[in-house]
Design a protein around this motif. Structure first.
Motif, mmCIF file in Angstrom:
data_model
loop_
_atom_site.group_PDB
_atom_site.id
_atom_site.type_symbol
_atom_site.label_atom_id
_atom_site.label_comp_id
_atom_site.label_asym_id
_atom_site.label_seq_id
_atom_site.Cartn_x
_atom_site.Cartn_y
_atom_site.Cartn_z
ATOM 1 N N LEU A 8 0.948 -1.659 -0.264
ATOM 2 C CA LEU A 8 -0.015 -0.314 0.398
ATOM 3 C C LEU A 8 0.993 1.285 -0.401
ATOM 4 C CD1 LEU A 8 -3.196 0.946 0.184
ATOM 5 C CD2 LEU A 8 -2.974 0.838 2.278
ATOM 6 N N ILE A 9 1.806 1.196 0.640
ATOM 7 C CA ILE A 9 3.085 2.251 0.544
ATOM 8 C C ILE A 9 3.170 2.199 -0.947
ATOM 9 C CG2 ILE A 9 5.092 3.667 1.720
ATOM 10 C CD1 ILE A 9 4.478 2.094 4.058
ATOM 11 N N ILE A 10 3.766 1.374 -1.027
ATOM 12 C CA ILE A 10 4.320 1.791 -2.465
ATOM 13 C C ILE A 10 3.316 2.228 -3.181
ATOM 14 C CG2 ILE A 10 5.644 0.443 -4.567
ATOM 15 C CD1 ILE A 10 7.597 0.557 -2.179
ATOM 16 N N LEU A 11 2.674 1.296 -3.574
ATOM 17 C CA LEU A 11 1.391 2.061 -4.668
ATOM 18 C C LEU A 11 0.612 3.550 -4.222
ATOM 19 C CD1 LEU A 11 -0.719 -1.176 -4.619
ATOM 20 C CD2 LEU A 11 0.462 0.354 -6.225
ATOM 21 N N VAL A 122 12.764 2.417 -0.067
ATOM 22 C CA VAL A 122 13.829 1.765 0.976
ATOM 23 C C VAL A 122 13.625 1.446 1.887
ATOM 24 C CG1 VAL A 122 16.640 2.075 1.152
ATOM 25 C CG2 VAL A 122 15.744 3.342 -1.088
ATOM 26 N N TRP A 123 12.964 2.069 2.640
ATOM 27 C CA TRP A 123 12.397 1.963 4.035
ATOM 28 C C TRP A 123 11.481 0.514 4.018
ATOM 29 C CZ3 TRP A 123 7.199 2.906 6.221
ATOM 30 C CH2 TRP A 123 7.070 2.495 7.253
ATOM 31 N N VAL A 124 10.456 0.318 2.503
ATOM 32 C CA VAL A 124 9.359 -0.605 2.517
ATOM 33 C C VAL A 124 10.767 -2.140 2.158
ATOM 34 C CG1 VAL A 124 8.365 -1.697 1.584
ATOM 35 C CG2 VAL A 124 7.583 0.329 2.287
ATOM 36 N N SER A 125 11.659 -1.281 1.388
ATOM 37 C CA SER A 125 12.523 -2.430 1.121
ATOM 38 C C SER A 125 13.120 -3.039 2.525
ATOM 39 C CB SER A 125 13.429 -2.843 0.118
ATOM 40 O OG SER A 125 14.250 -3.372 -0.560
#
Length: 182
Positions: A8-11, A122-125
């Motif tokens: 959801l953050i990426i989208l 980067v944080w999500v990764s």
């Protein structure tokens, strides 16, 4: 962070960048600067100013976010790395539009948003390292309170697992029960 929140953050990052992409990054140039007459036509439509490179970068980020949910650990790092590179490409495109004559403040806002987006990717990764691949149908033969769960036992037997009864439990009229001598 859960897998669904990461996707959801990426989208949301992709949607925000796309919203900035459709804004006018440059003011339309005069007809005499665009070349011979009949070759180019100046329009007042703001969506005609959208950069195809920035739009492609946003599409890469959105698809990468969806793919991250489906892949394993190494695949997530590769795909989210590509999303980060696409975010950097979006920022470079916005900076080049901001440095061109006739640039609006939207190009600078888009460049800043690209930097924030890359940080978010980067944080999500990094947080995706804790995502586990779970089987939603896997259950133990005991319920949450430690009580016997017949549905879970049946599922365990269906998977071929050997489910043993607790030796302290007595089955009064089971097949191996000895007759009562009263």
């Amino acid at each position: 962070m859960t897998k669904s929140r990461g996707v959801l953050i990426i989208l949301v990052i992709a949607a925000a960048l796309w919203a900035l992409t459709i804004s006018a990054w440059q003011v339309g140039a005069g007809g005499d600067t665009l070349g011979p007459s009949g070759v180019a036509k100046v329009t007042e439509d703001a969506s005609s100013q959208a950069s195809p490179v920035a739009t492609a970068c946003v599409a890469i980020i959105a698809v990468s976010g969806l793919l991250a949910a489906m892949l394993g650990r190494i695949g997530r790092f590769v795909v989210l790395g590509l999303a980060g590179i696409a975010g950097i490409g979006y920022g470079i495109t916005a900076l080049s539009a901001a440095s061109a004559p006739g640039a609006t403040s939207w190009a600078i806002i888009a460049a800043v948003a690209a930097g924030i987006g890359v940080i978010g990717i980067v944080w999500v990764s990094v947080a995706s390292n804790g995502w586990t691949s779970s089987n939603r149908y896997a259950r133990t033969a005991e319920a949450a309170g430690g009580e016997f769960d017949s549905a879970a036992t049946w599922d365990a037997l269906s998977r071929g697992e050997d489910v043993e009864d607790d030796p302290d439990d007595e089955v009064p009229n089971g097949p191996d029960a000895e007759p009562d001598s009263k």
